[in-house]
Design a protein around this motif. Structure first.
Motif, PDB file in Angstrom:
ATOM      1  N   GLY A 216       0.824  -1.203   0.000  1.00  0.00           N
ATOM      2  CA  GLY A 216       0.000   0.000   0.000  1.00  0.00           C
ATOM      3  C   GLY A 216       0.855   1.247   0.000  1.00  0.00           C
ATOM      4  O   GLY A 216       2.003   1.240   0.460  1.00  0.00           O
ATOM      5  N   ARG A 217       0.278   2.326  -0.535  1.00  0.00           N
ATOM      6  CA  ARG A 217       0.978   3.606  -0.547  1.00  0.00           C
ATOM      7  C   ARG A 217      -0.056   4.718  -0.365  1.00  0.00           C
ATOM      8  O   ARG A 217      -1.046   4.778  -1.104  1.00  0.00           O
ATOM      9  CB  ARG A 217       1.732   3.802  -1.859  1.00  0.00           C
ATOM     10  N   SER A 218       0.168   5.551   0.639  1.00  0.00           N
ATOM     11  CA  SER A 218      -0.740   6.660   0.924  1.00  0.00           C
ATOM     12  C   SER A 218      -0.031   7.988   0.739  1.00  0.00           C
ATOM     13  O   SER A 218       1.192   8.097   0.907  1.00  0.00           O
ATOM     14  CB  SER A 218      -1.272   6.562   2.369  1.00  0.00           C
TER      15      SER A 218
ATOM     16  N   GLY B 121      -5.513   7.628 -12.476  1.00  0.00           N
ATOM     17  CA  GLY B 121      -5.754   7.763 -11.047  1.00  0.00           C
ATOM     18  C   GLY B 121      -6.115   6.487 -10.336  1.00  0.00           C
ATOM     19  O   GLY B 121      -6.463   6.512  -9.146  1.00  0.00           O
ATOM     20  N   CYS B 122      -5.997   5.331 -11.023  1.00  0.00           N
ATOM     21  CA  CYS B 122      -6.417   4.063 -10.401  1.00  0.00           C
ATOM     22  C   CYS B 122      -5.333   3.464  -9.504  1.00  0.00           C
ATOM     23  O   CYS B 122      -5.603   2.536  -8.751  1.00  0.00           O
ATOM     24  CB  CYS B 122      -6.810   3.047 -11.470  1.00  0.00           C
ATOM     25  N   GLY B 123      -4.082   3.960  -9.604  1.00  0.00           N
ATOM     26  CA  GLY B 123      -3.003   3.453  -8.763  1.00  0.00           C
ATOM     27  C   GLY B 123      -1.973   2.622  -9.485  1.00  0.00           C
ATOM     28  O   GLY B 123      -1.018   2.132  -8.875  1.00  0.00           O
ATOM     29  N   LYS B 124      -2.101   2.477 -10.811  1.00  0.00           N
ATOM     30  CA  LYS B 124      -1.179   1.586 -11.528  1.00  0.00           C
ATOM     31  C   LYS B 124       0.244   2.136 -11.563  1.00  0.00           C
ATOM     32  O   LYS B 124       1.208   1.388 -11.372  1.00  0.00           O
ATOM     33  CB  LYS B 124      -1.696   1.297 -12.937  1.00  0.00           C
TER      34      LYS B 124
ATOM     35  N   ASN C  67       5.900   2.514  -9.393  1.00  0.00           N
ATOM     36  CA  ASN C  67       6.933   3.303  -8.720  1.00  0.00           C
ATOM     37  C   ASN C  67       7.309   2.709  -7.370  1.00  0.00           C
ATOM     38  O   ASN C  67       8.462   2.824  -6.935  1.00  0.00           O
ATOM     39  CB  ASN C  67       6.459   4.749  -8.550  1.00  0.00           C
ATOM     40  N   CYS C  68       6.351   2.052  -6.707  1.00  0.00           N
ATOM     41  CA  CYS C  68       6.691   1.330  -5.473  1.00  0.00           C
ATOM     42  C   CYS C  68       7.603   0.148  -5.781  1.00  0.00           C
ATOM     43  O   CYS C  68       8.572  -0.119  -5.045  1.00  0.00           O
ATOM     44  CB  CYS C  68       5.419   0.850  -4.784  1.00  0.00           C
ATOM     45  N   LEU C  69       7.298  -0.572  -6.864  1.00  0.00           N
ATOM     46  CA  LEU C  69       8.156  -1.686  -7.277  1.00  0.00           C
ATOM     47  C   LEU C  69       9.563  -1.197  -7.607  1.00  0.00           C
ATOM     48  O   LEU C  69      10.556  -1.826  -7.232  1.00  0.00           O
ATOM     49  CB  LEU C  69       7.557  -2.360  -8.512  1.00  0.00           C
ATOM     50  N   ALA C  70       9.642  -0.068  -8.314  1.00  0.00           N
ATOM     51  CA  ALA C  70      10.933   0.448  -8.760  1.00  0.00           C
ATOM     52  C   ALA C  70      11.766   1.018  -7.621  1.00  0.00           C
ATOM     53  O   ALA C  70      12.972   1.204  -7.770  1.00  0.00           O
ATOM     54  CB  ALA C  70      10.711   1.523  -9.818  1.00  0.00           C
ATOM     55  N   GLY C  71      11.108   1.309  -6.492  1.00  0.00           N
ATOM     56  CA  GLY C  71      11.829   1.942  -5.394  1.00  0.00           C
ATOM     57  C   GLY C  71      11.813   3.449  -5.480  1.00  0.00           C
ATOM     58  O   GLY C  71      12.515   4.129  -4.716  1.00  0.00           O
ATOM     59  N   LEU C  72      11.026   4.006  -6.381  1.00  0.00           N
ATOM     60  CA  LEU C  72      10.914   5.462  -6.500  1.00  0.00           C
ATOM     61  C   LEU C  72       9.959   6.027  -5.458  1.00  0.00           C
ATOM     62  O   LEU C  72       9.972   7.230  -5.188  1.00  0.00           O
ATOM     63  CB  LEU C  72      10.439   5.838  -7.905  1.00  0.00           C
ATOM     64  N   LEU C  73       9.102   5.167  -4.885  1.00  0.00           N
ATOM     65  CA  LEU C  73       8.214   5.538  -3.790  1.00  0.00           C
ATOM     66  C   LEU C  73       8.358   4.514  -2.683  1.00  0.00           C
ATOM     67  O   LEU C  73       8.294   3.303  -2.954  1.00  0.00           O
ATOM     68  CB  LEU C  73       6.756   5.570  -4.251  1.00  0.00           C
ATOM     69  N   PRO C  74       8.535   4.933  -1.436  1.00  0.00           N
ATOM     70  CA  PRO C  74       8.555   3.964  -0.330  1.00  0.00           C
ATOM     71  C   PRO C  74       7.152   3.454  -0.044  1.00  0.00           C
ATOM     72  O   PRO C  74       6.161   4.151  -0.277  1.00  0.00           O
ATOM     73  CB  PRO C  74       9.101   4.788   0.843  1.00  0.00           C
ATOM     74  N   LEU C  75       7.070   2.242   0.460  1.00  0.00           N
ATOM     75  CA  LEU C  75       5.775   1.670   0.811  1.00  0.00           C
ATOM     76  C   LEU C  75       5.256   2.270   2.109  1.00  0.00           C
ATOM     77  O   LEU C  75       6.022   2.548   3.027  1.00  0.00           O
ATOM     78  CB  LEU C  75       5.881   0.147   0.982  1.00  0.00           C
ATOM     79  N   THR C  76       3.953   2.452   2.172  1.00  0.00           N
ATOM     80  CA  THR C  76       3.305   2.813   3.430  1.00  0.00           C
ATOM     81  C   THR C  76       3.002   1.559   4.232  1.00  0.00           C
ATOM     82  O   THR C  76       3.006   1.569   5.459  1.00  0.00           O
ATOM     83  CB  THR C  76       1.998   3.592   3.161  1.00  0.00           C
TER      84      THR C  76
ATOM     85  N   VAL D  12      -3.796  -7.102 -14.432  1.00  0.00           N
ATOM     86  CA  VAL D  12      -4.237  -6.691 -13.102  1.00  0.00           C
ATOM     87  C   VAL D  12      -5.021  -5.402 -13.287  1.00  0.00           C
ATOM     88  O   VAL D  12      -4.450  -4.368 -13.636  1.00  0.00           O
ATOM     89  CB  VAL D  12      -3.042  -6.458 -12.154  1.00  0.00           C
ATOM     90  N   VAL D  13      -6.329  -5.467 -13.098  1.00  0.00           N
ATOM     91  CA  VAL D  13      -7.177  -4.283 -13.271  1.00  0.00           C
ATOM     92  C   VAL D  13      -7.345  -3.599 -11.920  1.00  0.00           C
ATOM     93  O   VAL D  13      -7.758  -4.224 -10.934  1.00  0.00           O
ATOM     94  CB  VAL D  13      -8.552  -4.650 -13.850  1.00  0.00           C
ATOM     95  N   LEU D  14      -7.021  -2.308 -11.893  1.00  0.00           N
ATOM     96  CA  LEU D  14      -7.099  -1.524 -10.670  1.00  0.00           C
ATOM     97  C   LEU D  14      -8.183  -0.457 -10.794  1.00  0.00           C
ATOM     98  O   LEU D  14      -8.458   0.054 -11.876  1.00  0.00           O
ATOM     99  CB  LEU D  14      -5.755  -0.847 -10.383  1.00  0.00           C
ATOM    100  N   ARG D  15      -8.762  -0.114  -9.657  1.00  0.00           N
ATOM    101  CA  ARG D  15      -9.719   0.987  -9.598  1.00  0.00           C
ATOM    102  C   ARG D  15      -9.627   1.603  -8.208  1.00  0.00           C
ATOM    103  O   ARG D  15      -9.715   0.900  -7.211  1.00  0.00           O
ATOM    104  CB  ARG D  15     -11.145   0.499  -9.864  1.00  0.00           C
ATOM    105  N   ASP D  16      -9.432   2.910  -8.155  1.00  0.00           N
ATOM    106  CA  ASP D  16      -9.325   3.619  -6.876  1.00  0.00           C
ATOM    107  C   ASP D  16      -8.309   2.957  -5.953  1.00  0.00           C
ATOM    108  O   ASP D  16      -8.521   2.836  -4.742  1.00  0.00           O
ATOM    109  CB  ASP D  16     -10.688   3.692  -6.181  1.00  0.00           C
ATOM    110  N   GLY D  17      -7.200   2.514  -6.532  1.00  0.00           N
ATOM    111  CA  GLY D  17      -6.114   1.962  -5.736  1.00  0.00           C
ATOM    112  C   GLY D  17      -6.274   0.523  -5.308  1.00  0.00           C
ATOM    113  O   GLY D  17      -5.410  -0.011  -4.611  1.00  0.00           O
TER     114      GLY D  17
END
Length: 376
Positions: A17-19, A46-49, A54-63, A212-217
């Protein structure tokens, strides 16, 4: 020695998750990726894909959650230590460097020997068929050629995972089709493991092993292209996968897997998806291509409508229609009706999907009934 990406058995995203500012952009993402798979993260803006990528890449830390490769956590590592290659939407090439130097840059940052860098650059150029452009600057190349340079730069690193963030969105339609085939060819020939972000369902269906279909994260459905195309898990997925006709109706009765629904002057029989009962409000999904315009008035699964718009789309014609009670409908047929024509639209029960209308219930409904061996 040809380029050979580092291998692994599986990569797991566990409750990732990422907030941002207390609001979840990505929540409880659970996904296991097998080595050699091509995974597409699909959904509207805006679905979170991209957040997931970016979380996988390490460009964003996980929440919350963790990312593991063969049981070892990698989300605690900085991006440069994860051994992933990244292809960005805007290419992110250095404009003052030649094609060859752009490809070599990451290798030099890893302090590889000069002859090893030269070998990998030559092989990457050959893979994307840009040998004759090695000394050119990015500005001297077409958009498709620049994207090939970006891909070559990523695969030259011999990464264990390649991440692609909408890499074709800046290209024209013809180039997108060509590059789709090129990316798939490279994925297969090099044995890459690829995670690919796109909002284009046709692109995802044509390239990916699983979507993987995402909607609203949140994940709405994970499955093969065939599973998502034929068995969308809820009406949100159906809408995104081309079920353009979404009708709000009421359940008259349920006979096993068949639901009899009505409203707005129409009666339909279709496949129930999730838990529905007599009297429930439902959302019915039908693809435009599943409508025929030669039905018999008054029969179940027949809708009397007026043609408002006809668009030529190559081999087919897309028509916009309005029912006698004002419902907007869409059909796709081989032969063109005329604007103003009164027609009877008909559809087979197996092509009518009946979902719970409640938003939250629909999101949790699961996939339509089908053989157990193809459930995700």
């Amino acid at each position: 020695m040809p380029l050979s990406p580092h291998s692994f058995e599986s990569l797991e995203l566990a409750h990732v998750g990422r907030s941002f500012g207390g609001r979840a952009a990505l929540a409880d993402l659970n996904l296991t990726i097998r080595a050699g798979e091509f995974i597409a993260l699909l959904g509207p803006s805006g679905c979170g894909k991209s957040t997931a990528l970016n979380c996988l890449a390490g460009l964003l830390p996980l929440t919350e959650g963790k990312i593991l490769i063969d049981g070892q956590r990698v989300d605690t590592l900085p991006s440069e230590k994860r051994d992933f290659g990244m292809v960005f939407q805007n290419y992110a090439l250095f404009p003052h460097m030649s094609v060859a130097k752009n490809i070599a840059f990451g290798l030099q940052m890893r302090k590889l020997p000069r002859d090893e860098v030269a070998r990998r650059v030559d092989e990457a150029l050959a893979l994307v068929k840009l040998q004759e452009h090695a000394k050119k600057l990015p500005g001297q190349l077409s958009g498709g050629q620049q994207q090939r340079v970006a891909i070559a730069r990523a695969v030259a690193l011999e990464p264990r995972l390649v991440l692609m963030d909408e890499p074709l969105s800046n290209l024209d339609a013809k180039l997108r089709i060509e590059m789709r085939a090129e990316i798939r060819r490279l994925h297969q020939s090099l044995g890459l493991t690829t995670v690919y972000v796109t909002h284009d369902q046709e692109e995802a269906l044509s390239m990916a092993d699983r979507l993987v279909v995402l909607r609203d994260g949140r994940v709405q459905q994970i499955g093969t292209p065939e599973e998502l195309h034929d068995y969308p898990a809820n009406w949100h997925v159906a809408d995104f996968m081309g079920y353009r006709n979404l009708l709000d109706l009421t359940v008259d009765r349920v006979d096993g897997e068949l639901a009899h629904v009505s409203g707005h002057g129409i009666r339909l029989v279709g496949r129930s998806v999730g838990t529905i009962a007599e009297g429930d409000l439902v959302r019915v999904a039908i693809r435009p291509s599943d409508f025929a315009l030669d039905g018999t008035p008054g029969e179940v699964n027949s809708i009397r409508a007026t043609v408002n718009l006809v668009e030529y789309q190559g081999r087919e014609f897309a028509s916009g229609l309005t029912s006698s009670e004002g419902l907007n409908l869409f059909a796709q047929t081989e032969h063109a009706p005329r604007t103003g024509d009164q027609v009877t639209m008909s559809v087979r029960p197996e092509s009518v999907l009946v979902y719970p209308a409640d938003l939250d219930a629909a999101a949790d409904a699961g996939a339509p009934s089908r053989p157990a061996e193809v459930l995700v």
